[in-house]
Scaffold this active site. Structure first.
Site, PDB file in Angstrom:
ATOM      1  CG  ASP A   1      -1.964  -1.103   1.355  1.00  0.00           C
ATOM      2  OD1 ASP A   1      -2.550  -1.204   0.171  1.00  0.00           O
ATOM      3  OD2 ASP A   1      -2.562  -1.214   1.795  1.00  0.00           O
ATOM      4  N   GLY A   2       1.668   1.123   0.791  1.00  0.00           N
ATOM      5  CA  GLY A   2       2.905   2.169   1.288  1.00  0.00           C
ATOM      6  C   GLY A   2       3.923   2.531  -0.592  1.00  0.00           C
TER       7      GLY A   2
END
Length: 113
Positions: A74-75
């Site tokens: 997700d980052g």
């Protein structure tokens, strides 16, 4: 699609086979010009074998990128969205992390060669 870029922060040895399968599938199905972010330049043998160019994030529009693939968690996907800003370049997220809520595709969805 003529130009596809791949962004990732780093790829673990375990995930390298999935990145290679993604590249092979893209080349076989779409035969685009591929670009890979400079952060992944350590995979030079893969890059040379498939004739992949580098991009640095600032030259997405100059390279006329049609699709940006975010390969990570997700980052990484959030960094990708920050990179494209308001360019209207579509993003496809492939979850190569442990837990991903934002990525559209898992590694298992990639056809392994």
């Amino acid at each position: 699609m003529k130009n596809i870029a791949i962004y990732g922060k780093s790829i673990s040895e375990n995930n390298l086979k999935f990145l290679e399968a993604l590249i092979v599938t893209l080349k076989e199905e779409l035969n685009p010009q591929l670009f890979i972010h400079q952060s992944l330049e350590e995979y030079s043998s893969l890059i040379e074998r498939f004739n992949i160019n580098f991009f640095d994030g600032q030259d997405l529009l100059a390279n006329e990128i049609d699709l940006l693939i975010s390969f990570g968690g997700d980052g990484t996907l959030l960094d990708t969205v920050t990179m494209i800003k308001d360019s209207n370049i579509p993003v496809l997220g492939i979850n190569a992390g442990r837990l991903g809520f934002l990525a559209n595709i898992t590694q298992e969805d990639i056809v392994l060669a």
